[in-house]
Motif scaffolding. Structure first.
Motif, PDB file in Angstrom:
ATOM      1  N   GLY A 108      24.763  72.410  -1.401  1.00  8.54           N
ATOM      2  CA  GLY A 108      23.483  73.106  -1.482  1.00  8.54           C
ATOM      3  C   GLY A 108      23.725  74.599  -1.631  1.00  8.54           C
ATOM      4  N   LEU A 109      23.409  75.136  -2.790  1.00  6.27           N
ATOM      5  CA  LEU A 109      23.576  76.577  -3.025  1.00  6.27           C
ATOM      6  C   LEU A 109      22.269  77.295  -2.712  1.00  6.27           C
ATOM      7  CD1 LEU A 109      25.564  76.825  -6.404  1.00  6.27           C
ATOM      8  CD2 LEU A 109      26.454  76.937  -4.065  1.00  6.27           C
ATOM      9  N   LEU A 110      22.313  78.215  -1.765  1.00  6.00           N
ATOM     10  CA  LEU A 110      21.165  79.055  -1.430  1.00  6.00           C
ATOM     11  C   LEU A 110      21.411  80.409  -2.094  1.00  6.00           C
ATOM     12  CD1 LEU A 110      18.578  79.759  -0.074  1.00  6.00           C
ATOM     13  CD2 LEU A 110      19.730  79.732   2.135  1.00  6.00           C
ATOM     14  N   GLY A 111      20.793  80.606  -3.272  1.00  2.00           N
ATOM     15  CA  GLY A 111      21.153  81.738  -4.111  1.00  2.00           C
ATOM     16  C   GLY A 111      19.997  82.652  -4.472  1.00  2.00           C
ATOM     17  N   GLY A 112      20.237  83.451  -5.511  1.00  2.93           N
ATOM     18  CA  GLY A 112      19.264  84.410  -5.994  1.00  2.93           C
ATOM     19  C   GLY A 112      19.426  85.803  -5.419  1.00  2.93           C
ATOM     20  N   MET A 113      20.520  86.020  -4.645  1.00  2.80           N
ATOM     21  CA  MET A 113      20.685  87.295  -3.934  1.00  2.80           C
ATOM     22  C   MET A 113      22.031  87.970  -4.261  1.00  2.80           C
ATOM     23  SD  MET A 113      19.306  85.718  -0.326  1.00  2.80           S
ATOM     24  CE  MET A 113      20.233  84.184  -0.533  1.00  2.80           C
ATOM     25  N   ILE A 171      25.515  73.639   3.169  1.00  2.00           N
ATOM     26  CA  ILE A 171      24.907  74.773   2.469  1.00  2.00           C
ATOM     27  C   ILE A 171      25.892  75.923   2.313  1.00  2.00           C
ATOM     28  CG2 ILE A 171      23.166  76.616   2.711  1.00  2.00           C
ATOM     29  CD1 ILE A 171      21.257  74.491   3.755  1.00  2.00           C
ATOM     30  N   VAL A 172      25.867  76.515   1.135  1.00  2.00           N
ATOM     31  CA  VAL A 172      26.624  77.730   0.828  1.00  2.00           C
ATOM     32  C   VAL A 172      25.600  78.833   0.554  1.00  2.00           C
ATOM     33  CG1 VAL A 172      28.153  78.831  -0.842  1.00  2.00           C
ATOM     34  CG2 VAL A 172      28.598  76.474  -0.107  1.00  2.00           C
ATOM     35  N   ILE A 173      25.549  79.837   1.429  1.00  7.23           N
ATOM     36  CA  ILE A 173      24.675  80.990   1.209  1.00  7.23           C
ATOM     37  C   ILE A 173      25.410  81.942   0.277  1.00  7.23           C
ATOM     38  CG2 ILE A 173      23.365  82.864   2.279  1.00  7.23           C
ATOM     39  CD1 ILE A 173      23.481  81.279   4.919  1.00  7.23           C
ATOM     40  N   CYS A 174      24.871  82.137  -0.932  1.00  7.26           N
ATOM     41  CA  CYS A 174      25.604  82.849  -1.986  1.00  7.26           C
ATOM     42  C   CYS A 174      25.454  84.371  -1.884  1.00  7.26           C
ATOM     43  CB  CYS A 174      25.141  82.371  -3.356  1.00  7.26           C
ATOM     44  SG  CYS A 174      25.309  80.604  -3.609  1.00  7.26           S
ATOM     45  N   THR A 175      25.733  84.905  -0.712  1.00  4.76           N
ATOM     46  CA  THR A 175      25.675  86.336  -0.449  1.00  4.76           C
ATOM     47  C   THR A 175      26.363  86.588   0.882  1.00  4.76           C
ATOM     48  OG1 THR A 175      24.183  88.135   0.245  1.00  4.76           O
ATOM     49  CG2 THR A 175      23.329  85.916   0.407  1.00  4.76           C
ATOM     50  N   SER A 214      25.377  86.908  -9.119  1.00  5.35           N
ATOM     51  CA  SER A 214      26.491  86.352  -8.349  1.00  5.35           C
ATOM     52  C   SER A 214      26.314  84.856  -8.102  1.00  5.35           C
ATOM     53  CB  SER A 214      26.665  87.098  -7.023  1.00  5.35           C
ATOM     54  OG  SER A 214      25.525  86.967  -6.202  1.00  5.35           O
ATOM     55  N   THR A 215      25.066  84.388  -8.021  1.00  4.29           N
ATOM     56  CA  THR A 215      24.834  82.950  -7.883  1.00  4.29           C
ATOM     57  C   THR A 215      25.355  82.197  -9.101  1.00  4.29           C
ATOM     58  OG1 THR A 215      22.867  83.370  -6.527  1.00  4.29           O
ATOM     59  CG2 THR A 215      23.081  81.176  -7.488  1.00  4.29           C
ATOM     60  N   ALA A 216      25.169  82.790 -10.270  1.00  2.00           N
ATOM     61  CA  ALA A 216      25.692  82.185 -11.501  1.00  2.00           C
ATOM     62  C   ALA A 216      27.215  82.081 -11.446  1.00  2.00           C
ATOM     63  CB  ALA A 216      25.253  83.000 -12.712  1.00  2.00           C
ATOM     64  N   LEU A 217      27.862  83.073 -10.833  1.00  2.00           N
ATOM     65  CA  LEU A 217      29.323  83.029 -10.689  1.00  2.00           C
ATOM     66  C   LEU A 217      29.742  81.878  -9.781  1.00  2.00           C
ATOM     67  CD1 LEU A 217      30.177  86.841 -10.305  1.00  2.00           C
ATOM     68  CD2 LEU A 217      30.544  85.396 -12.316  1.00  2.00           C
TER      69      LEU A 217
END
Length: 230
Positions: free
Chosen positions: A5-10, A79-83, A14-17
């Motif tokens: 679970g990617l928690l991204g947009g921040m 979950i991976v918080i992408c920040t 970088s979420t795309a990476l």
């Protein structure tokens, strides 16, 4: 394979990476047409950024907790918080879900320990560099000393992240500033530098310096793959 679970947009850059690196590593390890099982929830960073700078961390935690619940409901196994910065509220998010969060500072600390690093410099947002939530995780869990730049340099790093990197803007002058600050930390005894904001790897890479770099986006993505393939 577990579902990540990617928690991204921040930010979304970088979420795309994360998405790219995770899938590249799955393909490398499994071959063929394999790709990662991923559920992505991407928040509106404008909303988060305003709350960060107002110090309204409880409100950011509510937003991210709701996003995390959606990931859990969509069958994510972890979950991976992408920040890096929003790991400040990771413990609050964990209280609202029933699946684990793969903490970026723990993944980074493990890598530092594997490399035998005892003293490391940290670059990131002013929140990450000034507050203790990130530094203490590495210091307390891995017995590694974490040092940060002076106040003026912290503001330079922070401004470049929010006004350039989060907008996908890459400037050579900004790279020079980062390299100058990194060298100062190295002169203070840092054996390596944590790129402790998921956008910094867009600006600086290992080929730019002889100082050992630890790109948290890369480290975190690889740890996610390792967990997914357990």
């Amino acid at each position: 394979m577990k579902t990540i679970g990617l928690l991204g947009g921040m930010s979304w850059e970088s979420t795309a990476l994360y998405y790219k690196k995770i899938n590249e590593e799955i393909k490398e390890q499994l071959g063929g047409l394999h790709s990662a099982k991923i559920v992505l929830y991407s928040v509106d960073f404008e909303e988060i950024e305003k709350l960060q700078h107002l110090g309204k961390w409880d409100e950011t935690a509510k937003i991210l907790s709701n996003a995390a619940k959606n990931l859990e409901n969509a069958s994510a196994d972890f979950i991976v918080i992408c920040t890096n910065t929003m790991h400040k509220v990771a413990s609050i998010i964990e209280q609202n879900i029933n699946i684990p969060i793969l903490h970026i500072a723990n993944a980074t600390g493990k890598k530092l320990q594997e490399e035998g690093i005892k003293k490391v410099g940290l670059l990131g947002t002013a929140f990450t560099m000034n507050q203790e939530f990130y530094k203490d995780t590495i210091s307390n869990n891995f017995d590694i000393e974490v040092i940060v730049p002076n106040d003026d340099d912290i503001q330079i790093i922070h401004k470049i992240i929010y006004e350039q990197l989060c907008l996908g803007i890459i400037k050579e002058e900004s790279k020079k500033q980062y390299l100058r600050i990194m060298q100062k930390l190295h002169n203070q005894g840092a054996e390596g530098i944590i790129l402790g904001c998921t956008e910094i790897g867009m600006l600086i890479c290992q080929e730019d310096t002889n100082i050992k770099l630890f790109d948290t986006t890369h480290i975190h993505a690889l740890e996610a793959v390792k967990e997914a393939l357990k």
